[in-house]
Design an enzyme around this catalytic site. Sequence first.
Site, short mmCIF file in Angstrom:
data_model
loop_
_atom_site.label_atom_id
_atom_site.label_comp_id
_atom_site.label_asym_id
_atom_site.label_seq_id
_atom_site.Cartn_x
_atom_site.Cartn_y
_atom_site.Cartn_z
N ARG A 62 0.81 -1.22 0.00
CA ARG A 62 0.00 0.00 0.00
C ARG A 62 0.84 1.28 0.00
O ARG A 62 0.33 2.36 -0.17
CB ARG A 62 -0.96 -0.01 1.20
CG ARG A 62 -2.19 -0.86 0.95
CD ARG A 62 -3.01 -1.04 2.20
NE ARG A 62 -2.36 -1.97 3.14
CZ ARG A 62 -2.76 -2.14 4.40
NH1 ARG A 62 -3.77 -1.46 4.88
NH2 ARG A 62 -2.13 -3.01 5.17
N GLY A 71 8.46 -3.99 12.50
CA GLY A 71 9.28 -2.98 11.83
C GLY A 71 8.50 -1.76 11.38
O GLY A 71 9.08 -0.73 11.05
N ASP A 72 7.17 -1.88 11.35
CA ASP A 72 6.37 -0.75 10.86
C ASP A 72 5.57 -0.08 11.98
O ASP A 72 4.59 0.59 11.74
CB ASP A 72 5.45 -1.20 9.72
CG ASP A 72 4.51 -2.33 10.14
OD1 ASP A 72 4.60 -2.79 11.30
OD2 ASP A 72 3.69 -2.74 9.31
C1 UD1 Z 1 -1.09 -8.16 13.16
C2 UD1 Z 1 -1.67 -9.02 14.26
C3 UD1 Z 1 -2.90 -8.34 14.85
C4 UD1 Z 1 -2.55 -6.98 15.34
C5 UD1 Z 1 -1.90 -6.15 14.25
C6 UD1 Z 1 -1.37 -4.86 14.81
C7 UD1 Z 1 -1.22 -11.35 13.71
C8 UD1 Z 1 -1.76 -12.58 13.13
N1 UD1 Z 1 -2.02 -10.30 13.70
O1 UD1 Z 1 -2.03 -8.11 12.12
O2 UD1 Z 1 -3.42 -9.12 15.90
O3 UD1 Z 1 -3.69 -6.32 15.84
O4 UD1 Z 1 -0.78 -6.86 13.67
O5 UD1 Z 1 -0.89 -4.03 13.81
O6 UD1 Z 1 -0.11 -11.33 14.19
N2 UD1 Z 1 5.15 -9.89 8.86
C9 UD1 Z 1 6.20 -10.69 8.46
N3 UD1 Z 1 5.93 -11.85 7.80
C10 UD1 Z 1 4.66 -12.26 7.54
C11 UD1 Z 1 3.59 -11.43 7.96
C12 UD1 Z 1 3.87 -10.26 8.62
O7 UD1 Z 1 7.35 -10.36 8.68
O8 UD1 Z 1 4.49 -13.34 6.96
C13 UD1 Z 1 5.46 -8.64 9.57
C14 UD1 Z 1 5.05 -7.42 8.79
O9 UD1 Z 1 6.14 -6.93 8.03
C15 UD1 Z 1 4.68 -6.44 9.91
C16 UD1 Z 1 4.17 -7.35 11.02
O10 UD1 Z 1 4.70 -8.61 10.76
O11 UD1 Z 1 5.81 -5.74 10.38
C17 UD1 Z 1 2.65 -7.39 11.07
O12 UD1 Z 1 2.14 -7.91 9.88
P1 UD1 Z 1 0.76 -7.45 9.26
O13 UD1 Z 1 0.51 -8.19 8.02
O14 UD1 Z 1 0.68 -5.97 9.20
O15 UD1 Z 1 -0.26 -7.99 10.38
P2 UD1 Z 1 -1.73 -7.52 10.64
O16 UD1 Z 1 -2.62 -8.25 9.70
O17 UD1 Z 1 -1.80 -6.05 10.66
MG MG Z 2 -0.50 -4.44 10.01
#
Ligand code: UD1
Ligand code: MG
Length: 475
Positions: free
Chosen positions: A31, A117-118
């Site tokens: 995004r 990281g974000d």
């Molecule tokens: C996640 C949480 C959610 C929380 C939210 C807060 C889970 C399943 N869900 O959801 O409960 O409320 O964050 O923002 O944990 N990432 C990886 N590898 C992956 C997927 C994600 O490194 O395969 C990293 C992303 O770069 C990011 C973080 O993990 O830094 C969160 O991933 P994101 O996809 O944003 O999770 P949410 O769906 O937002």
């Molecule tokens: Mg997220």
Amino acid sequence: MPSSRDTPSAASEAVEQPLSVVILAAGQGKRMRSDLPKVLQPLAGRPLLQHVIDTARQLSPAAIHVVYGHGGEQVQAAMRHEALGWALQAEQKGTGHALAQAMPAIPDGHLVLVLYGDVPLVRAETLAELVRLAGRAPLALLTVVLEDPTGYGRILRDAAGSVRAIVEQKDASPEQRAVREGNTGVMAMSAGLLRGYLAGLRSDNAQGEYYLTDVVGMAVESGLAVAPLVAATESEVLGVNDKLQLAQLEGVHRRHCAEAAMRAGATLVDPARFDQRGELILGRDVFIDVNVVFEGRVTLGDRVRVGPHCVLRNASVGADTQIHSHCVLDSAEVGRDCQLGPFARLRPGALLGTEVHIGNFVEIKNSELGEGSKANHLTYLGDATVGAGVNVGAGSITCNYDGANKHRTVIEDGAFIGSGSMLVAPVTIGAGATTGAGSTLTKDAPAGKLTLSRAKQLTIDGWQRPAKSPSRKPG
Ligand code: UD1
Ligand code: MG
């Protein structure tokens, strides 16, 4: 309101475990619509990931591991100054899968603190509190009460207020979606336990991912207590997914910095037009006008005034100095009681003594100016050593570069450089010397004397100004 208090408090039982921080940063950040990986997008001049690393460092962890995937080489190159463990998550299969990639490098006896990281503005104090909680309960979880929890995993508590599980938005029932306490993603648990639970994760959910959040329910089912900590403010746990959220967090960061500056006693004409992208060290009664940008480490002494539209980067400014509008200072040191600008530019290595005046359209690079010296108009001083009480006339230039090498100009105390002097370095202007306006000096000017190199002035008698030829069309 649930808080850290609803955990079994047994501070005396707390065991100090070495800390391993894992930062999840493998997500693509589609995004952002950018070629730059999401975690390298800049907030207040530093990549998002750098903010998280800097905050994590304040906890003195044994190691920091970054789980990377998308744009991995770019991320590693941008962080090469940091000592980090790197774990590749080649395919993004969820946060639980991401964390699992870092686990082989972490010994069982360590406490694992998971960060994103974000999520760049999380405070070190909050993390330290979470780590303290994790010393007393097997799992510590940072939650947040949200105005609008859409998109967040919801914290499910029982009647007694104990955390039972986290359910992701996409898997939640309407009742569960009504819960306003969300999961921040930040948690801490000992590596030994975590390893076991991660191995047991399944991906039979709405997104077909291995959710880290499922670890919470698994831990509770096996009889372990979860210690929740509710974040004090929503802004510190906000994540960045697109440029709009990036700008929002920039605004939050700006406001925090402005508040800190005002608490330290500075007068900010408009806190919303104040940008600090680094460290600002303030004396008493500093005054900062609108649209000033501070980068790197900047020190302002007592009663310093900074006019509108200035940029100060890695600079120190002595007490009572006034910086008028539109000045740019980069890696410069300015003494006390100086006057700068408007429109002055101090480049790296500019060192100004006490009561120095630098006026409009004057550029100083790698040069020292002694006490009370002045260069007030349209001048370039590069690679120069200028003594005390020197007056550099308008439009004077140190010709420091011969096309291949740079050379020094020395101007000794009390010299007077006539307007429009070209000082061809290497050259020395002696103490108390005067150079005639418009001179080009290629040899040293002796102390105490007038030196000039000027063609004799001629007047041509009978000269006629050319007349316009009649055939020419009016331009
Ligand atoms: C996640 C949480 C959610 C929380 C939210 C807060 C889970 C399943 N869900 O959801 O409960 O409320 O964050 O923002 O944990 N990432 C990886 N590898 C992956 C997927 C994600 O490194 O395969 C990293 C992303 O770069 C990011 C973080 O993990 O830094 C969160 O991933 P994101 O996809 O944003 O999770 P949410 O769906 O937002
Ligand atoms: Mg997220």
